[in-house]
Scaffold this active site. Structure first.
Site, PDB file in Angstrom:
ATOM      1  N   GLU A 257     -35.318  25.512  29.740  1.00 55.38           N
ATOM      2  CA  GLU A 257     -36.712  25.067  29.848  1.00 55.38           C
ATOM      3  C   GLU A 257     -36.698  23.556  29.683  1.00 55.38           C
ATOM      4  OE1 GLU A 257     -39.075  27.092  30.562  1.00 55.38           O
ATOM      5  OE2 GLU A 257     -38.136  29.006  30.115  1.00 55.38           O
ATOM      6  N   CYS A 296     -44.852  20.884  26.590  1.00 57.89           N
ATOM      7  CA  CYS A 296     -44.162  20.932  27.887  1.00 57.89           C
ATOM      8  C   CYS A 296     -45.111  21.344  28.996  1.00 57.89           C
ATOM      9  CB  CYS A 296     -42.998  21.901  27.800  1.00 57.89           C
ATOM     10  SG  CYS A 296     -43.474  23.486  27.100  1.00 57.89           S
TER      11      CYS A 296
HETATM   12  P1  NAP Z   1     -33.658  16.730  23.889  1.00 63.56           P
HETATM   13  O1  NAP Z   1     -33.417  15.355  23.411  1.00 63.56           O
HETATM   14  O2  NAP Z   1     -33.036  17.151  25.163  1.00 63.56           O
HETATM   15  O3  NAP Z   1     -33.162  17.679  22.692  1.00 63.56           O
HETATM   16  C1  NAP Z   1     -33.314  19.060  22.752  1.00 63.56           C
HETATM   17  C2  NAP Z   1     -32.286  19.730  21.872  1.00 63.56           C
HETATM   18  O4  NAP Z   1     -30.977  19.526  22.402  1.00 63.56           O
HETATM   19  C3  NAP Z   1     -32.242  19.201  20.452  1.00 63.56           C
HETATM   20  O5  NAP Z   1     -32.013  20.273  19.575  1.00 63.56           O
HETATM   21  C4  NAP Z   1     -31.044  18.264  20.488  1.00 63.56           C
HETATM   22  O6  NAP Z   1     -30.471  18.080  19.220  1.00 63.56           O
HETATM   23  C5  NAP Z   1     -30.115  19.033  21.388  1.00 63.56           C
HETATM   24  N1  NAP Z   1     -29.085  18.243  22.039  1.00 63.56           N
HETATM   25  C6  NAP Z   1     -29.079  16.913  22.316  1.00 63.56           C
HETATM   26  N2  NAP Z   1     -27.942  16.591  22.965  1.00 63.56           N
HETATM   27  C7  NAP Z   1     -27.215  17.724  23.103  1.00 63.56           C
HETATM   28  C8  NAP Z   1     -25.953  18.031  23.682  1.00 63.56           C
HETATM   29  N3  NAP Z   1     -25.218  17.107  24.274  1.00 63.56           N
HETATM   30  N4  NAP Z   1     -25.515  19.310  23.631  1.00 63.56           N
HETATM   31  C9  NAP Z   1     -26.262  20.273  23.063  1.00 63.56           C
HETATM   32  N5  NAP Z   1     -27.462  20.040  22.485  1.00 63.56           N
HETATM   33  C10 NAP Z   1     -27.944  18.784  22.519  1.00 63.56           C
HETATM   34  O7  NAP Z   1     -35.199  17.055  24.030  1.00 63.56           O
HETATM   35  P2  NAP Z   1     -36.375  16.747  22.993  1.00 63.56           P
HETATM   36  O8  NAP Z   1     -36.592  15.290  22.997  1.00 63.56           O
HETATM   37  O9  NAP Z   1     -36.165  17.433  21.688  1.00 63.56           O
HETATM   38  O10 NAP Z   1     -37.613  17.495  23.671  1.00 63.56           O
HETATM   39  C11 NAP Z   1     -38.463  16.900  24.592  1.00 63.56           C
HETATM   40  C12 NAP Z   1     -38.277  17.497  25.963  1.00 63.56           C
HETATM   41  O11 NAP Z   1     -38.303  18.906  25.887  1.00 63.56           O
HETATM   42  C13 NAP Z   1     -39.375  17.114  26.916  1.00 63.56           C
HETATM   43  O12 NAP Z   1     -38.796  16.627  28.094  1.00 63.56           O
HETATM   44  C14 NAP Z   1     -40.108  18.419  27.218  1.00 63.56           C
HETATM   45  O13 NAP Z   1     -40.610  18.509  28.514  1.00 63.56           O
HETATM   46  C15 NAP Z   1     -39.069  19.424  26.973  1.00 63.56           C
HETATM   47  N6  NAP Z   1     -39.673  20.674  26.571  1.00 63.56           N
HETATM   48  C16 NAP Z   1     -39.710  21.703  27.440  1.00 63.56           C
HETATM   49  C17 NAP Z   1     -40.283  22.899  27.068  1.00 63.56           C
HETATM   50  C18 NAP Z   1     -40.323  24.055  28.001  1.00 63.56           C
HETATM   51  O14 NAP Z   1     -40.600  25.144  27.555  1.00 63.56           O
HETATM   52  N7  NAP Z   1     -40.059  23.864  29.261  1.00 63.56           N
HETATM   53  C19 NAP Z   1     -40.826  23.045  25.791  1.00 63.56           C
HETATM   54  C20 NAP Z   1     -40.785  21.979  24.931  1.00 63.56           C
HETATM   55  C21 NAP Z   1     -40.199  20.780  25.318  1.00 63.56           C
HETATM   56  P3  NAP Z   1     -30.825  16.750  18.359  1.00 63.56           P
HETATM   57  O15 NAP Z   1     -32.260  16.786  18.071  1.00 63.56           O
HETATM   58  O16 NAP Z   1     -29.985  16.888  17.150  1.00 63.56           O
HETATM   59  O17 NAP Z   1     -30.437  15.575  19.227  1.00 63.56           O
END
Ligand code: NAP
Length: 522
Positions: A257, A296
């Site tokens: 997602e 999101c």
């Molecule tokens: P993110 O930076 O991609 O982080 C998401 C998760 O991935 C966090 O737990 C992060 O851990 C982890 N992560 C980071 N780098 C990783 C890697 N290389 N390998 C494995 N895991 C890794 O996203 P975010 O800033 O938390 O969330 C915002 C985004 O989420 C927005 O773009 C939004 O659109 C999207 N979103 C989508 C939905 C949906 O249902 N489609 C719902 C909510 C949010 P750390 O925090 O420790 O870095």
């Protein structure tokens, strides 16, 4: 001393280690909690979940696992006030916005407890009826759904530390699959507290629920072919996850997602002064500002007939101006903070990018903040108007994860649908109008690139569930840019945590299987 979010693996809380990442209050800047770095004991912890956790869960019927979810729900309901307090401090959200996460999570857990109870004593699920494969009808094929022989790893986004856990854990645990959750570090406290409360209450068997906080290092390396991975977060992280050998080589099933440029459309018949127009304006304002736009599903693109773009802009701007932004501890605050100063910077940068092709119709940064200073992560809402709908590109490709939406003027419904598709796959499109035929036509045109299409006429104006709200009865996910994933949708959610196998054999043996009378134990 700072509260340390320790990991829970192999049925044990690991000792607090060196603080590597800190969590803070996005309004005051106060440090709230800390996590360690790369987790120890991942391989052993994952093996424990796959063996002990899965064995205990799969010894139960669906109905028994549903009862277990109900017990977990009772534990969480008794601690709701604690979760609201954590949400206020760590996410900077108003009580109403905290409720969307906290109570949304609990509601979804309760929803799956009820669905599971209806499955009763079942121990296997079937997919369709048996197909006869021989002339004498004795040899048949039955598709059987069995829990995957592995664990479910959830890597979650920062914006829903409660709902993001339970919307995934409820169907996984109901399926009999053990869960390991890795919350986004910046808001991991709420997820950690909920896991701790449920674990301490002893309502789940050892190995059924584990948590890793602070660093994702090593998580994907610890996956084995029968595990499943559900990721929610940015498209960039999703892309790096997809190329990891566990997914690329070992076929670990993955659900993603990611970013989404959702649209909300005002139909041509909904002219200013009509109830449908008013509904559109009210809902757009709500969806821009709920959780400071950090959903999101928030409508990043607002498609309106070109002739009424200014009327919509004025009506929306008038309502945005009435919302006080600032410290959610002040009862007059209608919209709290972004989750962190780094998200604040990212929203400011994204706004500058969009402004290259859009004019500002409402600038919330001109309003004073309530009980918050300029160093906080509070930001006022912004409404933009795209200058040339056909020439603009960034509005269809860049997600600003904050209280920002862009009005785009369209010529006719075919143009509106074509513009919506330029998001290349989104979670949700909503359409507001009074003509059922037109609403149906829009739905038909939009559904191929949107996971959910939300239609609102004045008739359902008071009862519809909201463009941005994800209800567990409907699927959540979207094609293309949105990640191509699918979650929830009632019992459909269980499919991700099951493996379908075609069992071919004597009809008499197949009926033993479908009745669950096999004598097999995991
Ligand atoms: P993110 O930076 O991609 O982080 C998401 C998760 O991935 C966090 O737990 C992060 O851990 C982890 N992560 C980071 N780098 C990783 C890697 N290389 N390998 C494995 N895991 C890794 O996203 P975010 O800033 O938390 O969330 C915002 C985004 O989420 C927005 O773009 C939004 O659109 C999207 N979103 C989508 C939905 C949906 O249902 N489609 C719902 C909510 C949010 P750390 O925090 O420790 O870095």
């Amino acid at each position: 001393m700072t509260y340390f979010l320790n990991n829970f693996l192999s049925g044990q809380w690991q000792a607090a280690g060196r603080a590597v990442h800190t969590l803070s209050d996005p309004v005051t800047g106060d440090t709230l909690a800390a996590t360690g770095g790369a987790a120890d004991g991942l391989a052993e912890g994952f093996a424990f979940a796959r063996s002990e956790g899965a064995r205990a869960l799969q010894a139960m019927s669906y109905g028994q696992r549903a009862a277990m979810l109900s017990e977990a729900l009772k534990v969480l309901q008794a601690k709701r006030d604690d979760y609201y307090a954590i949400s206020l401090a760590n996410s900077g959200t108003t009580r109403a916005d905290s409720g969307i996460d906290v109570d949304g999570g609990l509601f979804t857990l309760g929803f799956y407890a009820k669905l599971g109870a209806a499955l009763g004593d079942a121990r296997t699920l079937t997919d369709g009826a048996a197909a006869v494969m021989s002339k004498d009808q004795l040899f048949q094929s039955q598709h059987l759904m069995l829990p995957v022989r592995g664990l479910a790893l959830f890597i979650n986004a920062f914006n829903f530390p409660s709902w993001g856990l339970w919307e995934k854990a409820a169907p996984a645990l109901l399926s009999g699959v053990p869960v390991v959750v890795k919350p986004a570090t910046v808001t991991a406290w709420l997820t950690h507290q909920m896991v701790k409360d449920v674990v301490d209450a002893g309502v789940l068997p050892p190995g059924a629920l584990s948590i890793v906080c602070g660093s994702s290092a090593g998580l994907l390396d610890a996956l084995t072919p029968f595990d499943v991975l559900s990721f929610t977060g940015s498209a960039d992280t999703a892309a790096s996850i997809r190329s990891h050998p566990a997914i690329a080589r070992d076929s670990v099933r993955v659900n993603i997602e990611a970013d989404s440029l959702n649209v909300s459309i005002l139909a041509e018949d909904a002219l200013p002064g009509t109830p449908a127009f008013d509904l559109y304006v009210d809902n757009l304002v709500r969806d821009i500002t709920i959780k400071s736009g950090q959903r999101c599903t928030a409508p990043r693109r607002a498609l309106v007939p070109k002739a009424v773009l200014h009327a919509v802009g004025e009506a929306v701007a008038g309502k945005l101006a009435a919302i006080r932004v600032g410290n959610p501890r002040n009862a007059d605050t209608g919209m709290g903070a972004l989750v962190s100063r780094s998200q604040y910077d990212s929203v400011r940068e994204g706004l500058e990018l969009l402004k290259q092709e859009a004019s500002v119709m409402f600038d919330g940064s001109a309003q004073p903040l309530l009980d918050a200073d300029a160093n906080s992560a509070c930001i006022g809402p912004t409404l933009l108007a795209v200058r040339d709908a056909d020439a603009a590109s960034r509005v269809h490709s860049h997600e600003v994860f904050g209280p920002v939406s862009s009005l785009i003027g369209y010529r006719d419904s075919a143009h509106a649908i074509a513009l919506a598709h330029r998001g290349l796959g989104s979670l949700v499109a909503s359409v507001y109008g009074a003509d059922d035929g037109m609403l149906a036509c829009y739905a038909h045109g939009l559904a191929s690139s949107h996971g959910r299409v939300h239609l609102v006429s004045p008739e359902v104006g008071k009862t519809h569930t909201g463009h941005g709200n994800v209800m567990p009865a409907s699927v959540h996910g979207g094609p293309g840019r949105a990640g191509g994933g699918e979650e929830l949708g009632g019992l459909r959610a269980l499919a991700f945590y099951h493996r379908r196998s075609a069992i071919q054999g004597p009809a008499t043996a197949l009926s033993r299987l479908t009745q669950g009378a096999t004598g097999f134990s995991y």
